[in-house]
Scaffold this motif. Structure first.
Motif, PDB file in Angstrom:
ATOM      1  N   GLN A  19       0.614  -1.060   0.108  1.00 25.00           N
ATOM      2  CA  GLN A  19       0.077  -0.515  -0.131  1.00 25.00           C
ATOM      3  C   GLN A  19       0.681   0.910  -0.065  1.00 25.00           C
ATOM      4  O   GLN A  19       2.118   1.310   0.518  1.00 25.00           O
ATOM      5  N   THR A  20       0.298   1.816  -1.015  1.00 23.02           N
ATOM      6  CA  THR A  20       0.938   3.244  -1.558  1.00 23.02           C
ATOM      7  C   THR A  20       0.466   4.797  -0.251  1.00 23.02           C
ATOM      8  O   THR A  20      -0.866   4.834  -0.726  1.00 23.02           O
ATOM      9  N   THR A  21       0.329   5.342   0.551  1.00 23.32           N
ATOM     10  CA  THR A  21      -0.354   6.253   1.137  1.00 23.32           C
ATOM     11  C   THR A  21       0.317   7.265   0.908  1.00 23.32           C
ATOM     12  O   THR A  21       1.386   7.913   0.793  1.00 23.32           O
ATOM     13  N   ALA A  22      -0.581   8.470   0.248  1.00 17.55           N
ATOM     14  CA  ALA A  22      -0.035   9.859  -0.465  1.00 17.55           C
ATOM     15  C   ALA A  22      -1.108  11.082   0.729  1.00 17.55           C
ATOM     16  O   ALA A  22      -2.023  10.402   0.697  1.00 17.55           O
ATOM     17  N   VAL A  44      -5.162   7.861  -0.579  1.00 24.95           N
ATOM     18  CA  VAL A  44      -5.026   9.314  -0.896  1.00 24.95           C
ATOM     19  C   VAL A  44      -5.699   9.797   0.204  1.00 24.95           C
ATOM     20  O   VAL A  44      -6.968  10.372   0.200  1.00 24.95           O
ATOM     21  N   SER A  45      -4.515  10.107   1.187  1.00 24.00           N
ATOM     22  CA  SER A  45      -4.943  10.762   2.520  1.00 24.00           C
ATOM     23  C   SER A  45      -5.865  12.359   2.051  1.00 24.00           C
ATOM     24  O   SER A  45      -6.353  12.176   2.813  1.00 24.00           O
ATOM     25  N   GLN A  46      -5.295  12.719   1.487  1.00 25.25           N
ATOM     26  CA  GLN A  46      -5.840  14.394   1.203  1.00 25.25           C
ATOM     27  C   GLN A  46      -4.697  14.748   0.150  1.00 25.25           C
ATOM     28  O   GLN A  46      -3.604  14.631  -0.264  1.00 25.25           O
ATOM     29  N   ALA A  47      -5.812  15.731  -0.637  1.00 23.33           N
ATOM     30  CA  ALA A  47      -5.016  16.413  -2.152  1.00 23.33           C
ATOM     31  C   ALA A  47      -5.909  17.764  -2.081  1.00 23.33           C
ATOM     32  O   ALA A  47      -7.291  17.485  -2.408  1.00 23.33           O
ATOM     33  N   ASN A  48      -5.611  18.575  -2.744  1.00 22.57           N
ATOM     34  CA  ASN A  48      -6.381  19.552  -2.698  1.00 22.57           C
ATOM     35  C   ASN A  48      -5.337  20.060  -4.530  1.00 22.57           C
ATOM     36  O   ASN A  48      -4.628  20.800  -4.156  1.00 22.57           O
TER      37      ASN A  48
END
Length: 181
Positions: A19-22, A44-48
């Motif tokens: 697993q990869t976490t951004a 993808v934990s958080q992206a803006n």
């Protein structure tokens, strides 16, 4: 991993068997294209993103924590894997989700999981949309198609909402509309 970009488009390709976490992706001016290959899922934990966002996982699951974009958002798992969403917001664009498995809530709650500010939400899955819990959406045009499994969506919109297409070959269909539209 985390990344921050000022001007221009961002393309990220990752190949991982685990697993990869951004954790934190910030794209101030431009679009994001993020792709995961290998057998590991992508979270993808958080992206803006101040433009459009395209996020995919080639052979495993895709999990979305909190993702917001000004433009269109496209999520996909291509050869295997489910898509699970907690908070996905396109401020002024449309949302498209294609899953080689099912489309589910990341955490079952009453909050809107998917918001399409541009109006159009399209979800296509092989094995169900909202099998485990109803997916809360906000859109004025919905396309909900699965090969098998159920379709369970609760749409919240103050404007009139139209279901352009809804289908499953096996499974129940449950769609509700609230918010005055």
């Amino acid at each position: 991993f985390s990344l921050s970009a000022g001007l221009g488009n961002v393309w990220v390709g990752n190949n991982s068997a685990t697993q990869t976490t951004a954790d934190n992706i910030q794209v101030t001016s431009g679009n994001l294209v993020l792709g995961q290959t290998g057998a590991g899922p992508l979270f993808v934990s958080q992206a803006n993103v101040n433009g459009a966002a395209q996020i995919s996982s080639n052979s495993s699951s895709l999990m979305i924590g909190l993702v917001s974009a000004q433009g269109n958002i496209a999520l996909a798992t291509t050869s295997a894997g489910d898509v699970a969403v907690d908070s996905l917001t396109s401020v002024a664009g449309n949302v498209s989700i294609n899953s080689a498995g099912s489309i589910e809530e990341l955490s079952a709650d009453a909050d809107v999981d998917i918001s399409a500010g541009g109006g159009s939400l399209s979800m296509a899955a092989v094995s169900g949309i909202g099998n485990l819990a109803s997916i809360e959406t906000s859109a004025t045009s919905l396309t909900l198609v699965t090969n098998q499994g159920k379709v369970a969506v609760a749409n919240h919109s103050s404007a009139a909402a139209i279901v352009d297409s809804i289908s499953t070959s096996s499974g129940d269909i449950a769609i509700t509309q609230s918010g005055g539209g």
